[in-house]
Design a protein around this motif. Structure first.
Motif, PDB file in Angstrom:
ATOM      1  N   CYS A 273      13.399 -33.408  26.914  1.00  0.00           N
ATOM      2  CA  CYS A 273      12.776 -32.693  28.033  1.00  0.00           C
ATOM      3  C   CYS A 273      11.365 -33.227  28.196  1.00  0.00           C
ATOM      4  O   CYS A 273      10.899 -34.055  27.400  1.00  0.00           O
ATOM      5  N   ASN A 274      10.671 -32.751  29.184  1.00  0.00           N
ATOM      6  CA  ASN A 274       9.268 -33.134  29.377  1.00  0.00           C
ATOM      7  C   ASN A 274       8.389 -32.284  28.450  1.00  0.00           C
ATOM      8  O   ASN A 274       8.315 -31.054  28.621  1.00  0.00           O
ATOM      9  N   ARG A 275       7.757 -32.953  27.518  1.00  0.00           N
ATOM     10  CA  ARG A 275       6.910 -32.193  26.600  1.00  0.00           C
ATOM     11  C   ARG A 275       5.891 -33.102  25.939  1.00  0.00           C
ATOM     12  O   ARG A 275       6.079 -34.311  25.825  1.00  0.00           O
ATOM     13  N   VAL A 276       4.769 -32.445  25.504  1.00  0.00           N
ATOM     14  CA  VAL A 276       3.699 -33.114  24.756  1.00  0.00           C
ATOM     15  C   VAL A 276       3.306 -32.196  23.611  1.00  0.00           C
ATOM     16  O   VAL A 276       3.069 -30.994  23.819  1.00  0.00           O
ATOM     17  N   ASN A 277       3.214 -32.742  22.425  1.00  0.00           N
ATOM     18  CA  ASN A 277       2.731 -31.997  21.267  1.00  0.00           C
ATOM     19  C   ASN A 277       1.653 -32.817  20.562  1.00  0.00           C
ATOM     20  O   ASN A 277       1.751 -34.046  20.464  1.00  0.00           O
ATOM     21  N   TYR A 278       0.638 -32.098  20.073  1.00  0.00           N
ATOM     22  CA  TYR A 278      -0.488 -32.757  19.409  1.00  0.00           C
ATOM     23  C   TYR A 278      -0.328 -32.651  17.902  1.00  0.00           C
ATOM     24  O   TYR A 278       0.107 -31.608  17.377  1.00  0.00           O
ATOM     25  N   SER A 279      -0.668 -33.722  17.229  1.00  0.00           N
ATOM     26  CA  SER A 279      -0.544 -33.739  15.765  1.00  0.00           C
ATOM     27  C   SER A 279      -1.483 -32.715  15.138  1.00  0.00           C
ATOM     28  O   SER A 279      -1.145 -32.059  14.144  1.00  0.00           O
ATOM     29  N   ASN A 280      -2.675 -32.562  15.682  1.00  0.00           N
ATOM     30  CA  ASN A 280      -3.646 -31.587  15.186  1.00  0.00           C
ATOM     31  C   ASN A 280      -4.293 -30.882  16.377  1.00  0.00           C
ATOM     32  O   ASN A 280      -4.681 -31.536  17.366  1.00  0.00           O
ATOM     33  N   ARG A 281      -4.386 -29.575  16.277  1.00  0.00           N
ATOM     34  CA  ARG A 281      -5.052 -28.821  17.335  1.00  0.00           C
ATOM     35  C   ARG A 281      -6.573 -28.878  17.207  1.00  0.00           C
ATOM     36  O   ARG A 281      -7.276 -28.693  18.189  1.00  0.00           O
ATOM     37  N   SER A 282      -7.085 -29.140  16.008  1.00  0.00           N
ATOM     38  CA  SER A 282      -8.540 -29.252  15.809  1.00  0.00           C
ATOM     39  C   SER A 282      -8.804 -30.318  14.756  1.00  0.00           C
ATOM     40  O   SER A 282      -8.065 -30.436  13.774  1.00  0.00           O
ATOM     41  N   ILE A 283      -9.847 -31.087  14.980  1.00  0.00           N
ATOM     42  CA  ILE A 283     -10.234 -32.156  14.063  1.00  0.00           C
ATOM     43  C   ILE A 283     -11.740 -32.067  13.860  1.00  0.00           C
ATOM     44  O   ILE A 283     -12.518 -31.883  14.810  1.00  0.00           O
ATOM     45  N   CYS A 284     -12.160 -32.210  12.631  1.00  0.00           N
ATOM     46  CA  CYS A 284     -13.578 -32.250  12.281  1.00  0.00           C
ATOM     47  C   CYS A 284     -13.890 -33.660  11.788  1.00  0.00           C
ATOM     48  O   CYS A 284     -13.174 -34.207  10.956  1.00  0.00           O
ATOM     49  N   ALA A 285     -14.969 -34.264  12.321  1.00  0.00           N
ATOM     50  CA  ALA A 285     -15.326 -35.635  11.935  1.00  0.00           C
ATOM     51  C   ALA A 285     -16.836 -35.747  11.788  1.00  0.00           C
ATOM     52  O   ALA A 285     -17.603 -34.976  12.379  1.00  0.00           O
ATOM     53  N   PHE A 286     -17.264 -36.721  10.973  1.00  0.00           N
ATOM     54  CA  PHE A 286     -18.685 -36.948  10.740  1.00  0.00           C
ATOM     55  C   PHE A 286     -19.312 -37.691  11.915  1.00  0.00           C
ATOM     56  O   PHE A 286     -18.669 -38.515  12.569  1.00  0.00           O
ATOM     57  N   LYS A 287     -20.547 -37.422  12.118  1.00  0.00           N
ATOM     58  CA  LYS A 287     -21.309 -38.219  13.070  1.00  0.00           C
ATOM     59  C   LYS A 287     -21.368 -39.670  12.570  1.00  0.00           C
ATOM     60  O   LYS A 287     -21.613 -39.927  11.406  1.00  0.00           O
ATOM     61  N   LEU A 341      -5.556 -41.735  20.475  1.00  0.00           N
ATOM     62  CA  LEU A 341      -6.879 -42.016  21.028  1.00  0.00           C
ATOM     63  C   LEU A 341      -7.840 -42.234  19.871  1.00  0.00           C
ATOM     64  O   LEU A 341      -8.007 -41.349  19.029  1.00  0.00           O
ATOM     65  N   ARG A 342      -8.485 -43.386  19.846  1.00  0.00           N
ATOM     66  CA  ARG A 342      -9.448 -43.686  18.782  1.00  0.00           C
ATOM     67  C   ARG A 342     -10.856 -43.749  19.411  1.00  0.00           C
ATOM     68  O   ARG A 342     -11.080 -44.493  20.361  1.00  0.00           O
ATOM     69  N   ILE A 343     -11.758 -42.966  18.820  1.00  0.00           N
ATOM     70  CA  ILE A 343     -13.161 -42.945  19.271  1.00  0.00           C
ATOM     71  C   ILE A 343     -14.020 -43.376  18.100  1.00  0.00           C
ATOM     72  O   ILE A 343     -13.945 -42.786  17.005  1.00  0.00           O
ATOM     73  N   ARG A 344     -14.843 -44.389  18.304  1.00  0.00           N
ATOM     74  CA  ARG A 344     -15.712 -44.906  17.246  1.00  0.00           C
ATOM     75  C   ARG A 344     -17.157 -44.452  17.465  1.00  0.00           C
ATOM     76  O   ARG A 344     -17.545 -44.060  18.562  1.00  0.00           O
ATOM     77  N   ASP A 345     -17.916 -44.583  16.359  1.00  0.00           N
ATOM     78  CA  ASP A 345     -19.354 -44.276  16.401  1.00  0.00           C
ATOM     79  C   ASP A 345     -19.606 -42.925  17.066  1.00  0.00           C
ATOM     80  O   ASP A 345     -20.317 -42.803  18.066  1.00  0.00           O
ATOM     81  N   LEU A 346     -19.004 -41.921  16.495  1.00  0.00           N
ATOM     82  CA  LEU A 346     -19.055 -40.580  17.082  1.00  0.00           C
ATOM     83  C   LEU A 346     -20.486 -40.030  17.145  1.00  0.00           C
ATOM     84  O   LEU A 346     -21.296 -40.243  16.235  1.00  0.00           O
ATOM     85  N   THR A 347     -20.752 -39.324  18.222  1.00  0.00           N
ATOM     86  CA  THR A 347     -22.013 -38.594  18.376  1.00  0.00           C
ATOM     87  C   THR A 347     -21.702 -37.111  18.551  1.00  0.00           C
ATOM     88  O   THR A 347     -20.546 -36.740  18.843  1.00  0.00           O
ATOM     89  N   GLU A 348     -22.699 -36.298  18.397  1.00  0.00           N
ATOM     90  CA  GLU A 348     -22.493 -34.856  18.524  1.00  0.00           C
ATOM     91  C   GLU A 348     -22.039 -34.487  19.925  1.00  0.00           C
ATOM     92  O   GLU A 348     -21.326 -33.489  20.115  1.00  0.00           O
ATOM     93  N   SER A 349     -22.444 -35.272  20.937  1.00  0.00           N
ATOM     94  CA  SER A 349     -22.027 -34.983  22.313  1.00  0.00           C
ATOM     95  C   SER A 349     -20.550 -35.276  22.539  1.00  0.00           C
ATOM     96  O   SER A 349     -19.991 -34.900  23.576  1.00  0.00           O
TER      97      SER A 349
END
Length: 856
Positions: A273-287, A341-349
């Protein structure tokens, strides 16, 4: 009670008994009856409503094997558990709690201890024992998610953003200076996720969806339903939802207020069927670190035209085209149906919620279903405990915390004044800290992303905000204390070294003169304190109402020294002007006006004016009343012409005095007073009334005698002439004797316009004189000569000689014609004889009245 029939795979039917879901519902038994002959069995269970906070407290639980098979759990209620020993004890509100993943839970707890004991430490733990336990506050897994109640005897534990890994047995332990105590066995916490159950047994194209969990959630919470990623707006908030089912659709549910804990999307039929599921609903990462956000997706149609990631709140723009993420994002698909989705060099924003969507020729996945929430954290140093405070240093325990806890166990790096501490790798750091020390921490491997440093206040400064250069009374003034400190400083204000406020600002909406003084503030945090410089607040104002005083305050006597004082509260100091009857007397910076010898003319109304740059102020009026003894009384006779025997004669006495004088009349050579009062009246004048009269004026300040009033009588012109000749010859004899004595003996001659009586009076009664009394009084008609010999003489001789002019013809004619007779009086006065109450009477003039007999 409602009965629902569920078709099992074996095509047998299950009867589900639904009971009302109220808090008071208690299931004491679970009875399973299986109809063997017809292949049916009945299960008694309860469908549970989730509360608004997504928490359910289980008070004992019992689960049947059949209930477990259907994913339903039956919970029994139990009473609070109290663990106590003597005066020590811990009480848990519940022994078992079940909460939904992503929600917040409060584990209720209270404890008691003797009043004589002091609590040193409070700890919640899940691992270790009484001798080797790990405080949840220091456990990196719970970093930023746990807090303890600050109330004195409350030990309630709060855990936020619950994870399924938080399921455990939680115990509370407290330590006093006398004993340690742990509440056993503790509280069991179960964290579960929501699941959507699909029931299509009634009709092929109709189904009933139920949002379920293993937790019974009270307070009848409201639910949210999603279809293909879009919120169903027509849904009424129930835990179930019925609709015609399309095999391409997927559904998910969540408790309102906890949308981040949405259940996984499920197909109503099959798995395609048409569906999307996320591996994690919340992620915490270092700046500064990199993060991977993954999702799985599926299309009912075989061909997917496009996929993209976007940030919630910024439309559906692909992050790969967003300039704020340029060069920092990429989308990785290592397998079919999974996008990362990969995001590098994370900032607080970068902290935000990220969504995935896909498009086919006829379908687009909705964006209202919550995606993955990313929190980018920076470590923070907190002062967890002050161990000891010394004059120049503070011993403290510091803790490295973050707003969220990344997965896995963490190690830390500590820095003191920029230098790495290689021996400390835990989240806590204990040391002695001096003013000026800077301490920071970082996660191992991310040393370039250190926490902001903590330090004691570096300074304290005071800022004065006022609308004008001068601080005027009534104006608005703000004093602000500021300091560079971390943790932020607390401020204390002092005026003249006395504590007046614990706020950062002192606000005077209408400042008063009483607010003038020396001010300073102190900035203080857990690591130390700094005082500011002292500033002086000088409030300027116009003079207040002047106060006036006189010294002496009462009984001001003529001739005394008197001070008038004017004072006023003013800033700058006032200049003073004294007025009498609106006439300026004195002006100067000192408000005292001095009268060295006050006189009766100084009596009157006095006032002063105080004035400075900001205005004048006028005092009230002060009346000065100068008291003095009677002045020389004046005597008059009425009638002033000839007094006829048998007529009425009035003598009038008046004198200037303050207070007003009382009057007493005397006749010369008589002891008793003749009369009292302003006037003395003889109604029937007779010869025995002839004589010399005087009055005495007296008040509280003294007394004064008048001059003599001589009343004489003449029977004819002849007797008057004889008396005149006699007086003339006696004067010649006396004058000759004087001349003879001067030739033979030394003598002293004193000329005075006063009568001897007056001289004697001055010598005998000096208290009657005052500063305002005249030195000598004018004699209109008489001149006296006082002759005294150098040797003592028992009876001094006085002559009263009135100069006369040679008679002209007219005068002789007048005398012969019976006109008025003018007399010269010669009196011999014995030195021991005097007037009553006075040794002598001052005589400034002689008044003579002629009493004539009229012969017919």
């Amino acid at each position: 009670m409602h009965v629902k029939h569920v078709q099992r795979k074996e095509d047998s039917q299950i009867s589900l008994l639904h009971f009302p879901t109220t808090e008071s519902t208690v299931f004491r038994d679970s009875i399973f009856n299986t109809g063997r002959n017809c292949g049916w069995f009945t299960t008694c269970y309860m469908l549970c409503d989730l509360p608004a906070d997504g928490i359910y407290e289980t008070r004992g639980a019992a689960m049947s094997s059949t209930a477990a098979a259907t994913g339903l759990v039956l919970f029994l209620l139990s009473l609070p558990v109290v663990q106590s020993q003597n005066d020590y004890g811990v009480t848990y509100t519940s022994t078992q709690i079940c909460a939904v993943k992503g929600s917040t839970v409060d584990i209720g707890c209270s404890f008691k201890y003797p009043s004589r004991a002091n609590v040193l430490k409070r700890v919640w733990f899940t691992k270790g024992n009484n001798y080797n336990l790990e405080d949840l506050k220091t456990d990196p897994v719970y970093a930023g998610r746990v807090s303890y109640s600050p109330q004195r005897k409350s030990c309630t534990l709060t855990i936020r953003d619950l994870r399924e890994s938080d399921s455990a047995m939680y115990k509370f332990r407290f330590e006093t200076d006398q004993k340690h105590f742990t509440g056993l066995p503790g509280v069991t916490l179960n964290v579960t996720a929501l699941q959507v159950h699909v029931d299509t047994s009634s009709y092929p194209d109709w189904g009933t969806l139920t949002c379920q969990s293993s937790c019974r959630l009270h307070d009848r919470p409201s639910y949210i339903w999603y279809k293909n990623g879009q919120k169903i707006s027509t849904q009424s908030g129930q835990y179930w939802y019925s609709d015609y089912l399309n095999p391409s659709d997927s559904y998910s549910c969540a408790v309102r207020g906890h949308e981040a804990s949405t259940s996984p999307s499920v197909c109503v039929r099959g798995v395609s069927c048409n569906r999307v599921n996320y591996s994690n609903r919340s992620i915490c990462a270092f700046k500064g670190s990199s993060v991977d956000i993954s999702s799985t997706y599926n299309s009912y149609e075989s061909l997917i035209q496009s996929t993209s990631w976007f940030r919630f709140g910024r439309g559906s723009e692909d992050l790969r085209e967003d300039s704020r993420y340029a060069g920092r994002v990429e989308v990785i698909e290592t397998e079919r149906g999974r996008s990362t989705l990969r995001i590098r060099d994370l900032t607080e924003s970068d902290s935000a919620q990220y969504h995935f969507k896909f498009n086919t020729q006829s379908f687009e996945w909705g964006s209202s279903l919550p995606g993955t929430t990313l929190t980018v954290t920076v470590p923070q140093v907190k002062v967890s405990r002050i161990i000891s405070v010394h004059e120049s240093q503070t011993e403290a325990e510091l803790k490295c915390e973050s707003s969220c806890s990344p997965a896995g166990r963490l190690s830390f790096v500590w820095f003191k004044n920029g230098q790495k501490n290689t021996t400390q790798q835990t989240s806590t750091y204990t040391d002695y800290f001096y003013p000026g020390d800077n301490i920071s921490c970082a996660f191992t491997g991310y040393e370039y992303y250190r926490s902001p440093p903590v330090y004691a206040p570096k300074f304290a400064s005071v800022l004065v905000l006022n609308n004008s250069p001068e601080i005027m009374e009534g104006s608005s003034v703000n004093l602000t204390c500021s300091s560079d400190a971390n943790p932020a400083a607390n401020y204390t204000w002092y005026k003249d070294k006395k504590l007046i406020s614990t706020e950062q600002q002192l606000i005077f909406s209408s400042i008063q003169s009483s607010d003038s003084g020396e001010y300073h503030c102190t900035a203080k945090n857990e690591l130390g304190q700094r005082p500011s410089e002292v500033i002086f607040i000088n409030v300027k104002y116009a003079p207040k109402l002047p106060s006036v005083s006189v010294s002496p305050s009462a009984g001001i006597v003529e001739g005394s020294s008197v001070n008038l004082t004017c004072s006023s509260d003013a800033n700058p100091a006032a200049n003073y002007t004294w007025y009498k009857e609106n006439k300026s007397l004195f002006h100067g910076p000192v408000g005292m006006y001095h009268l060295s010898s006050i006189s009766s003319e100084d009596s009157g109304k006095y006032s002063c004016k105080a004035e400075n740059l900001y205005g004048p102020a006028q005092s009230v009026t002060l009346y000065i009343d100068v008291e003095y003894p009677p002045k020389l009384p004046s005597v008059s006779v009425s009638p002033s012409a000839e007094i006829v025997e048998g007529s009425s004669v009035t003598l009038t006495c008046s004198s200037d005095a303050n207070p007003a004088a009382n009057y007493t009349w005397y006749k010369e050579d008589e002891d008793s007073a003749k009369a009292s009062g302003h006037n003395f009246t003889i109604t029937d004048f007779r010869p025995e009334h002839i004589g010399s009269y005087y009055c005495v004026a007296q008040n509280t300040r003294g007394c004064r005698n008048s001059t003599l009033q001589l009343i004489v009588t003449a029977s004819s012109v002849k007797s008057a002439a004889i008396a005149s000749m006699t007086i003339f010859f006696l004067a010649i004899i006396i004058l000759s004797a004087v001349i003879f004595i001067r030739k033979t003996r030394p003598l002293k001659v004193i000329f005075s316009k006063e009568r001897p009586n007056s001289i004697a009076q001055k010598n005998a009664s000096p208290e009657h004189d005052g500063p305002s009394a005249p030195a000598a009084e004018q004699q209109d008609d008489l001149c006296y000569a006082s002759v005294s010999f150098s040797k003592s003489q028992e009876d001094p001789l006085y002559s009263n000689i009135m100069p006369t002019k040679p008679k002209g013809q007219n005068e002789e004619d007048e005398e012969e014609g019976g006109g008025d007779v003018e007399y010269s009086l010669v009196k011999f006065i014995n030195g021991a004889q005097g007037l009553r109450g006075e040794q002598a009477v001052e005589d400034s003039s002689a008044l003579y009245s002629t009493v004539r007999k009229i012969y017919h």
